[in-house]
Design a protein around this motif. Structure first.
Motif, mmCIF file in Angstrom:
data_model
loop_
_atom_site.group_PDB
_atom_site.id
_atom_site.type_symbol
_atom_site.label_atom_id
_atom_site.label_comp_id
_atom_site.label_asym_id
_atom_site.label_seq_id
_atom_site.Cartn_x
_atom_site.Cartn_y
_atom_site.Cartn_z
ATOM 1 N N GLN A 126 52.648 -22.406 24.154
ATOM 2 C CA GLN A 126 52.318 -21.516 25.267
ATOM 3 C C GLN A 126 52.536 -20.063 24.867
ATOM 4 O OE1 GLN A 126 54.902 -20.735 28.756
ATOM 5 N NE2 GLN A 126 53.287 -21.702 29.981
ATOM 6 N N TYR A 182 60.759 -25.639 35.961
ATOM 7 C CA TYR A 182 59.426 -26.216 36.165
ATOM 8 C C TYR A 182 59.328 -27.594 35.521
ATOM 9 C CZ TYR A 182 57.049 -22.316 38.430
ATOM 10 O OH TYR A 182 56.635 -21.377 39.342
ATOM 11 N N GLU A 183 59.907 -27.746 34.347
ATOM 12 C CA GLU A 183 59.858 -29.033 33.656
ATOM 13 C C GLU A 183 60.556 -30.112 34.484
ATOM 14 O OE1 GLU A 183 59.874 -30.093 29.062
ATOM 15 O OE2 GLU A 183 61.858 -29.444 29.756
ATOM 16 N N TRP A 211 60.950 -22.084 32.634
ATOM 17 C CA TRP A 211 60.365 -23.295 32.039
ATOM 18 C C TRP A 211 61.189 -24.539 32.382
ATOM 19 C CZ3 TRP A 211 56.016 -24.034 28.742
ATOM 20 C CH2 TRP A 211 55.927 -25.312 28.174
ATOM 21 N N HIS A 243 49.704 -31.161 28.958
ATOM 22 C CA HIS A 243 51.037 -30.766 28.494
ATOM 23 C C HIS A 243 50.953 -30.034 27.163
ATOM 24 C CE1 HIS A 243 55.327 -30.814 28.501
ATOM 25 N NE2 HIS A 243 55.423 -31.495 27.379
ATOM 26 N N TRP A 287 50.715 -26.683 32.391
ATOM 27 C CA TRP A 287 51.365 -25.395 32.145
ATOM 28 C C TRP A 287 50.340 -24.279 32.123
ATOM 29 C CZ3 TRP A 287 56.417 -25.649 32.542
ATOM 30 C CH2 TRP A 287 57.079 -26.847 32.196
ATOM 31 N N ARG A 334 56.503 -25.299 24.667
ATOM 32 C CA ARG A 334 56.869 -23.920 25.009
ATOM 33 C C ARG A 334 56.409 -22.958 23.904
ATOM 34 N NH1 ARG A 334 62.794 -22.272 27.256
ATOM 35 N NH2 ARG A 334 62.630 -24.442 27.894
ATOM 36 N N ARG A 391 57.260 -18.404 32.763
ATOM 37 C CA ARG A 391 57.728 -18.900 31.473
ATOM 38 C C ARG A 391 59.251 -18.869 31.374
ATOM 39 N NH1 ARG A 391 56.619 -20.025 26.305
ATOM 40 N NH2 ARG A 391 57.990 -19.105 24.761
#
Length: 257
Positions: free
Chosen positions: A158, A189-190, A186, A152, A48, A155, A183
């Motif tokens: 981050q 992307y996950e 998220w 990793h 990330w 959230r 972001r």
């Protein structure tokens, strides 16, 4: 796969300094073996935004002979790279025998950012899993040591790091509008990361997943895993400076005379 990681893992500073020193000494010895054995090494980092990839790379290279490695920060392709197959720019950056190439982001952009942002057609990024596995298999067959790290973080962590960067003059350059936009995606992307890990963690080139919420834990884990992989691939066990006259393989002892 990501849900199996325990992001509460931590390391106190004293333990971190001890482990960092230990692993850096071992990596310096292994770096020399890479040169002696003429083995090319590829180490790639994905993770990330603000996960700590740069910090981990800095700790890996800190005690290595600067003649023995190169770090490639990978961004969007430019110039001639844009007109060719997406793997071209990585092929031409592969290390020669006895050298280490470290990629801060890599060819996995095809199945993550290019997938999520629509820069690659669905047919193209779906085809990329097989292309990447074949690419890494060719590297391995040539004798290349391939090491892949996914770092990793949560959230919430981050967001904390983004806010810290925004308020810090010497770190603010690391934070861009694109980071904030990413972001917001998220979940997409996950999903892409999960599929990537499942489809490209092979016996030839498995992923090493690292918990990154605590930077001390993350860096020590990355260095420890790298020592483990290089020791196995090079069939050489470096001295453990914590254990005086640390264990060696017979082969390693013979090589040192």
């Amino acid at each position: 796969m990501l849900e199996t990681l325990d992001l509460t893992r931590k390391l106190d500073r004293d333990a971190y300094v001890r482990e960092l020193t230990r692993r850096q000494i071992q990596l310096r010895e292994l770096g020399y073996q890479v040169y002696v054995q003429k083995r090319p090494v590829v180490i790639l980092f994905e993770g990330w935004d603000a996960a700590g990839k740069g910090g981990a790379i800095k700790r890996i290279t800190e005690k290595l002979d600067p003649r023995g490695y190169v770090v490639y920060p990978i961004a969007a392709p430019q110039g001639d790279d844009k007109t060719r197959h997406y793997l071209y720019r990585f092929w031409r950056r592969l290390p020669e025998r006895g050298q280490i190439a470290i990629f801060d982001r890599s060819w996995y952009g095809r199945v993550m950012v290019e997938r999520v942002e629509g820069f690659a057609a669905e047919e193209a990024w779906k085809r990329a899993y097989a292309e990447i596995n074949s690419f890494e298999r060719q590297l391995k067959d040539f004798g290349t040591v391939v090491v892949k790290f996914w770092i990793h973080i949560s959230r919430d962590e981050q967001l904390r790091r983004f806010e810290e960067r925004k308020g810090s003059g010497y770190k603010s350059w690391k934070l861009t509008d694109e980071d904030w936009r990413n972001r917001e995606k998220w979940d997409a992307y996950e999903e892409a990361v999960e599929e990537m890990l499942v489809k490209t963690s092979t016996r030839t080139a498995p992923w090493s997943l690292v918990e990154g919420n605590d930077k001390y834990w993350e860096r020590s884990r990355v260095l420890g895993k790298l020592v483990e992989i290089l020791s196995r691939e090079l069939k050489y066990t470096p001295i453990d400076p914590i254990k005086k006259g640390g264990a060696r393989t017979k082969a390693a002892a013979r090589k040192r005379g």
